[in-house]
Design an enzyme around this catalytic site. Structure first.
Site, short mmCIF file in Angstrom:
data_model
loop_
_atom_site.label_atom_id
_atom_site.label_comp_id
_atom_site.label_asym_id
_atom_site.label_seq_id
_atom_site.Cartn_x
_atom_site.Cartn_y
_atom_site.Cartn_z
N ASN A 18 -11.24 7.28 -8.73
CA ASN A 18 -10.27 6.24 -8.24
C ASN A 18 -11.13 5.24 -7.84
O ASN A 18 -12.01 4.88 -6.74
CB ASN A 18 -9.39 6.65 -7.09
CG ASN A 18 -8.45 5.62 -6.64
OD1 ASN A 18 -8.93 4.60 -6.38
ND2 ASN A 18 -7.15 6.27 -6.81
N LYS A 21 -10.99 3.99 -3.98
CA LYS A 21 -11.28 4.84 -2.88
C LYS A 21 -12.92 4.91 -3.03
O LYS A 21 -13.30 4.79 -1.90
CB LYS A 21 -10.99 6.48 -3.46
CG LYS A 21 -9.30 6.57 -3.05
CD LYS A 21 -9.03 8.11 -3.67
CE LYS A 21 -7.69 8.40 -3.51
NZ LYS A 21 -7.27 9.99 -3.72
N ASP A 79 -8.82 13.75 -0.50
CA ASP A 79 -7.41 13.92 -1.05
C ASP A 79 -6.72 13.33 0.01
O ASP A 79 -6.87 13.29 1.25
CB ASP A 79 -7.14 15.38 -1.19
CG ASP A 79 -6.07 15.39 -2.17
OD1 ASP A 79 -6.14 14.95 -3.07
OD2 ASP A 79 -4.83 16.02 -1.61
N LYS A 194 -8.69 -3.36 6.71
CA LYS A 194 -7.92 -2.20 6.61
C LYS A 194 -9.04 -1.11 6.78
O LYS A 194 -8.46 -0.09 7.39
CB LYS A 194 -7.95 -2.16 4.94
CG LYS A 194 -7.21 -0.72 4.55
CD LYS A 194 -7.12 -0.99 3.07
CE LYS A 194 -6.33 0.32 2.39
NZ LYS A 194 -6.05 0.43 1.24
#
Length: 215
Positions: A18, A21, A79, A194
């Site tokens: 990803n 990520k 995860d 963030k």
């Protein structure tokens, strides 16, 4: 990995493909100058593990062991997902495949649309009720595939679920995740804003602290 010298020479696999990520995690690791050379598993032709655990912790461990076993290197796995208590904590561990869409270019939009649809009846019955959601991130590091003592860190970021998307930044459910303290959606935050407060930022800092303790 018992001394700082071996630690600084160490390569580590990130058990994720990803891109969002990977970018966040790489930035956070670089900030702390841990000396690991982080290698995305795709560069080593490692396919995704079969995530058949029932929790974020189980799936992170499965992914880390899988990447470590194939590469022969230490591995770190993430995860994460969104839990909405009003939906029995769905989409939870199935967050990435909530809408059943495989195409990564359209998957986020499909997942967001399904979440909006799932919450529509609740909003209709209780129009003034704020719907709480929380992003969860579990990070696991294993020093080898059969490591009996994986390092585990968890971050939880609570907010509210919006009825319509806002913002262009981030990925996943960021456009639907309202951050009351900043009065912005997660997808309206800069990368730095963030990472300061996100579930992955919290988990990453905890993991890094635990790694430092283990050295």
């Amino acid at each position: 990995m018992t001394t700082k010298q071996t630690h600084h020479q160490q390569k580590m696999v990130i058990a994720s493909n990803n891109q969002g990520k990977l970018a966040e995690l790489q930035d956070l690791f670089n900030q702390h100058e841990l000396g690991f050379q982080l290698i995305p598993q795709a560069q080593l032709d490692i396919e995704d593990a079969i995530e058949d655990g029932l929790s974020f912790v189980e799936n992170a461990i499965i992914k880390a062991r899988h990447a470590s076993r194939i590469s022969g290197l230490p591995a770190i796995a993430d995860d994460s997902g969104l839990c909405v208590p009003a939906l029995g904590n769905a989409p939870g561990i199935y967050s990435a495949r909530y809408a059943g869409v495989e195409d990564k270019k359209t998957r986020d939009a499909a997942n967001n649309a399904k979440l909006i649809e799932a919450l529509a009846p609740i909003r209709a019955q209780q129009p003034d009720t704020k719907i709480i959601g929380q992003f969860v991130c579990v990070l696991v590091m294993v020093s080898h595939a059969d490591d009996p003592l994986p390092i585990i860190a968890q971050g939880i970021w609570q907010g509210e679920i919006l009825p319509t998307p806002l913002g262009e930044n981030g990925f996943g459910y960021d456009p639907l995740f309202w951050v009351p303290t900043l009065e912005k959606a997660s997808a309206q935050l800069s990368k730095d804003e963030k990472s300061e407060i996100s579930h992955r930022g919290i988990a990453s800092r905890e993991l890094i602290a635990k790694i430092k303790q283990a050295l």
